[in-house]
Each structure stands twice: as structure tokens, then as C-alpha cells.
Scaffold this motif. Structure first.
Motif, short mmCIF file in Angstrom:
data_model
loop_
_atom_site.label_atom_id
_atom_site.label_comp_id
_atom_site.label_asym_id
_atom_site.label_seq_id
_atom_site.Cartn_x
_atom_site.Cartn_y
_atom_site.Cartn_z
N PRO A 360 8.09 77.83 116.18
CA PRO A 360 8.34 77.99 114.75
C PRO A 360 9.13 76.58 114.25
O PRO A 360 9.38 76.49 113.04
N GLY A 361 9.84 76.26 115.27
CA GLY A 361 10.57 74.83 114.99
C GLY A 361 10.05 73.62 114.70
O GLY A 361 10.46 72.63 114.23
N ARG A 362 8.73 73.65 115.10
CA ARG A 362 7.78 72.42 115.16
C ARG A 362 6.46 72.70 114.27
O ARG A 362 5.69 71.92 113.98
N THR A 363 6.21 73.95 113.71
CA THR A 363 4.89 73.98 113.10
C THR A 363 5.54 74.72 111.74
O THR A 363 6.18 75.64 111.70
N LYS A 364 4.65 74.22 110.77
CA LYS A 364 4.81 74.76 109.22
C LYS A 364 4.13 76.14 109.21
O LYS A 364 3.15 76.31 109.65
N SER A 365 4.86 76.77 108.48
CA SER A 365 4.65 78.35 108.52
C SER A 365 3.17 78.70 108.15
O SER A 365 2.61 79.59 108.62
N PHE A 366 2.47 77.76 107.10
CA PHE A 366 0.91 78.09 106.58
C PHE A 366 0.18 77.84 107.82
O PHE A 366 -0.88 78.37 107.72
N MET A 367 0.62 77.10 109.02
CA MET A 367 -0.33 76.69 109.81
C MET A 367 -0.39 77.47 111.17
O MET A 367 -0.96 77.41 112.22
N MET A 368 0.77 78.29 111.01
CA MET A 368 1.04 79.20 112.26
C MET A 368 0.14 80.18 112.59
O MET A 368 -0.64 80.81 111.32
N ARG A 369 -0.24 80.38 114.05
CA ARG A 369 -1.40 81.34 114.29
C ARG A 369 -0.67 82.48 114.72
O ARG A 369 -0.05 82.35 115.94
N ASN A 370 -0.64 83.82 114.15
CA ASN A 370 -0.23 84.75 114.62
C ASN A 370 -1.12 86.01 114.86
O ASN A 370 -2.25 85.84 114.06
N GLU A 371 -1.11 86.96 115.69
CA GLU A 371 -2.20 88.01 115.89
C GLU A 371 -1.28 89.19 116.25
O GLU A 371 -0.60 89.37 116.93
N VAL A 372 -1.95 90.39 115.47
CA VAL A 372 -1.45 91.46 116.08
C VAL A 372 -2.74 92.21 116.72
O VAL A 372 -3.75 92.07 116.44
N LEU A 373 -2.33 92.82 118.01
CA LEU A 373 -3.37 93.32 118.96
C LEU A 373 -2.83 94.64 119.18
O LEU A 373 -1.99 95.15 119.39
N ILE A 374 -4.16 95.59 119.21
CA ILE A 374 -3.96 97.03 119.67
C ILE A 374 -5.04 97.19 120.66
O ILE A 374 -6.16 97.12 120.54
N TRP A 375 -4.91 97.70 121.89
CA TRP A 375 -5.65 98.14 122.94
C TRP A 375 -6.32 99.25 122.48
O TRP A 375 -5.97 100.21 121.77
N LEU A 376 -7.79 99.33 123.06
CA LEU A 376 -8.75 100.38 122.49
C LEU A 376 -8.93 101.04 123.69
O LEU A 376 -9.09 100.61 124.95
N GLU A 377 -9.05 102.39 123.77
CA GLU A 377 -9.53 103.24 124.86
C GLU A 377 -10.71 102.82 125.03
O GLU A 377 -10.84 103.20 126.55
N GLU A 378 -11.73 102.54 124.51
CA GLU A 378 -13.10 102.24 124.88
C GLU A 378 -13.90 101.42 123.84
O GLU A 378 -13.52 101.51 122.80
N PHE A 379 -14.89 100.73 124.30
CA PHE A 379 -15.45 100.26 123.12
C PHE A 379 -17.10 99.91 123.76
O PHE A 379 -17.13 99.56 124.72
N SER A 380 -18.08 100.09 122.78
CA SER A 380 -19.36 99.86 123.17
C SER A 380 -20.27 99.03 122.12
O SER A 380 -19.86 99.37 120.92
N LEU A 381 -20.92 98.11 122.58
CA LEU A 381 -21.74 97.17 121.57
C LEU A 381 -23.31 97.93 121.35
O LEU A 381 -24.13 97.94 121.93
N ASP A 382 -23.09 99.03 120.29
CA ASP A 382 -24.51 99.73 120.02
C ASP A 382 -25.35 99.05 118.88
O ASP A 382 -24.81 98.04 118.43
#
Length: 382
Positions: A360-382
Motif C-alpha cells: 500500500p505504500g508503493r501502489t496507488k489505490s486505484f491500481m490495487m488488486r484486492n480479492e475476497v475469497l469464500i471457500w465452497l463446499e463443492e463445485f461441478s461444471l455442469d
């Protein structure tokens, strides 16, 4: 290092005879009947496309070797963007290609489109599965990652979806190829929604050139991605907030040499903070250790409040955003992600993670890459 990792492994179902060569040869015993339409152009409505391009009711004498066609696509499509390329002899000369923003009426036009994508975007293609979905229809599911090298920040565009491929009953060749993107509702040509979906992926995200946990994108919706993460190892300690930094100096100190062997370990990205319960009362801050490091060979921490553990990976729903990740913003993004996942019929686990990729001290805020992750119980590609 590329942030999205596409595996080259394709797991196909056990079926009938596999072709000895890539070149598709029509079955000598197959007699086909093709439906003629007054208007030879593609119909934009999805349900109409499926029944108008190819007649779904075979003639009494027709025999379609669908297993042969399915196996052929498993072998051929992974070469879509490599030097070998797809086998053009498997397609009608007047094959109808359609996606939400482009269309062509010949195999030459289709191959021209592939060549342009290779020149401008450096695409990577992963085939997930191939299935019969109609008498003269085969559907494929895929992920495509494209790096737009012409822009200085080299944005990575990700598209996932299905392709419905019609078979010409007269010669056994593919006569139509219609793409549907998971990230939009209007897949008709020309879709302004699709154009905006492409443009929004061109925004600036600064991702450091450091190792990240390996994953592949299985599905990208308008709101989030579903990723499959490979196992990785972290060093962690307790923290107090998702967007906080409490404990960072302790885990950073471990990789900078404050460990039992005074060994310096290369930095990775992102830095994770994790909430383990719905109330977000239990938190930790984590740094991912390089994949070359085996957990049993790592030096011991010097402090009792620091631990090393393996994360088994699995399926995660991920929402990306830029800007300074304050606590209120992160919790708002978590609520949006969780509600989107639930509305799509998926089963999220308790808790969440915040991934911060930038200093955060070297990156302008509009260029920051942030992500929220939630683990899933399962997933299938139907």
C-alpha cells in the motif's frame, strides 16, 4: 508469473473407440439429412439456433457416430491457439461461427479470428468437457485467458462458457459453432453487454511479479470467479481485522530470516487475512510460502505465536476489486459475494479471506488488486 494458471490436463469420460489420427473422417455408414432454411443466416435466439441450424430428428437410415466426434474434439480443440491449430477439414467451408461480439460465415473467417486473437491477446485455452446435447449437436465447456499485451499494464481477460457445435448430417462435418459466455445474460450478436464485459476487464490492476498460489478459473460470472486452488503452505499468526495489519511484521519477519535457521525465504503475493467464523471473531494474517518449499523442510519459527500449516486448496468463489480495502468495504464485498454464491445455488463455507496483492505504500489505490475469497463446499461444471 501469470496469475491465472490453466492446466493442460483434460479428463475425458471412458467411451468407445478413439481415433488413431487427428484428421476427422466421416463414417462410411452414416447417411445424413440436412434441414434447409429460407434464411441461411444464424438465428440469434439460443433456442432457435439449436433447432434451425441442424435438424434434430434423424432420418430412418441415419447413423451418427457421436463418440467419434466427441473424441475428435477432445483431441483437436486443445490445439486451438497453438502452432498445430485445429483441423480445418473437420469443418464445412461455410461453417457459421457466432459469439456475442463476432460472427463469421466460413472456416477461413473463423481461422482469421483465431489468428487475430493469437496476435493481440496471447490466448490460453482450456477444454473442460465435451458432450452430446442433441442428435446432431455437441456442446463443449471451456476457459479462455487472454493477456492484452498492447496495453502497458497487460491486463488479463478471462472468459468461460460453452460452445454449441452443430454437425452437418450430409457430410459429418461441423457446420455451426455458437459461443455462450457465463458472464453475460444477452449472448445474442451484437451484445453491448458482452462488449462492456470485455472493456471492464481492461482496467488497471497492478499485480506484482511474484509467485502466487496456483489456481485455474473454472467459471467467471458477472460478479465473481470460481477457482480451483492447488494446495499451498502458509505461515500465519493471529490478527484482529480483515483489513488490518496486526501480526504482519511477525510473519514477514519469519520469511526475512527470523527463524530457526536464519534462512531468508522469497516473498510471494498475496498477503491473506482470514476470518474463520460467521461473526468474524477469529482472525489470522498469512503469507504464502514458495511452492518449492516442502512443509517438512521449512525452518521453525522463532516465536510461539507463529505457525506453519498446509492449506489443502479446493474450490473458491472470488470477487476482485480495486481501491483501498477498508474494513467496511471488505465486509460489504463479502456480503455481495456470499449472496451471489447462494443465489447461484452454491454452498459457501463459513468465514472468508481477504487477498491483498500490493504494497500500500508503493501502489496507488486505484491500481490495487484486492480479492475476497469464500471457500465452497463443492463445485461441478455442469
Amino acid at each position: 508469473m501469470s496469475i491465472t494458471h490453466l492446466s493442460g490436463t483434460i479428463i475425458r469420460p471412458i467411451s468407445g473407440n478413439y481415433p488413431a489420427h487427428r484428421r476427422l473422417k466421416p463414417s462410411q455408414n452414416s447417411i445424413f439429412f440436412i434441414k434447409q432454411s429460407r434464411n441461411r443466416s444464424l438465428v440469434n435466439n439460443r433456442s432457435c439456433i439449436r433447432v434451425s441450424l441442424v435438424e434434430q430428428i434423424p432420418s430412418k437410415s441415419s447413423k451418427v457416430d457421436v463418440n467419434r466426434l466427441v473424441d475428435f474434439l477432445y483431441d483437436d480443440l486443445p490445439h486451438l491457439f497453438d502452432d498445430q491449430g485445429i483441423d480445418r477439414t473437420a469443418y464445412d467451408e461455410q461453417v457459421k461461427f457466432l459469439d456475442p461480439i463476432t460472427k463469421y460465415d466460413s472456416i477461413s473467417g473463423y481461422l482469421f479470428n483465431i489468428g487475430m486473437l493469437k496476435l493481440v491477446f496471447s490466448p490460453k485455452f482450456q477444454l473442460h468437457w465435451v458432450r452430446q446435447t442433441g442428435t446432431y449437436e455437441i456442446t463443449t465447456r471451456w476457459t479462455m485467458e487472454m493477456t492484452f499485451s498492447l496495453l502497458p499494464w497487460k491486463p488479463v481477460l478471462v472468459f468461460t462458457g460453452t460452445s454449441v457445435m452443430g454437425v452437418n448430417p450430409e457430410n459429418g462435418k461441423f457446420c455451426s459453432h455458437v459461443d455462450y459466455w457465463d458472464s453475460i445474460k444477452n449472448n445474442e450478436y451484437f451484445s453491448t453487454e458482452a462488449l462492456m464485459d470485455l472493456i471492464k476487464q481492461l482496467r488497471i490492476y497492478k499485480t506484482p511479479d511474484l509467485e502466487t498460489p496456483k489456481y485455474q478459473v473454472l467459471k467467471r460470472t458477472a460478479t465473481y470467479e470460481v477457482r480451483k486452488y492447488s494446495p499451498f503452505v502458509i505461515v500465519e499468526t493471529q490478527s484482529d481485522k480483515l483489513a488490518g495489519n496486526t501480526g504482519f511484521n511477525d510473519v514477514a519477519g519469519y520469511i526475512f530470516g527470523k527463524n530457526s535457521r536464519e534462512e531468508k525465504i522469497p516473498m510471494t503475493t498475496p498477503v491473506f487475512t482470514q476470518a474463520f467464523d460467521p461473526e468474524m471473531s477469529k482472525m489470522s494474517i498469512q503469507i504464502v510460502l514458495p511452492s518449492e518449499k516442502d512443509i517438512n523442510s521449512l525452518p521453525d519459527p522463532n516465536k510461539e505465536n507463529i505457525s506453519i500449516r498446509s492449506v489443502q486448496g479446493g474450490f473458491a468463489a472470488v470477487l476482485k476489486f480495486s481501491g483501498k480495502p477498508t474494513e467496511d468495504i471488505v465486509r460489504e464485498k463479502e456480503k455481495l459475494l456470499r449472496s451471489s454464491v447462494l443465489s447461484d445455488g452454491l454452498k459457501p463455507k463459513d468465514g472468508c479471506l481477504l487477498a491483498r496483492y500490493n504494497d500500500p505504500g508503493r501502489t496507488k489505490s486505484f491500481m490495487m488488486r484486492n480479492e475476497v475469497l469464500i471457500w465452497l463446499e463443492e463445485f461441478s461444471l455442469d
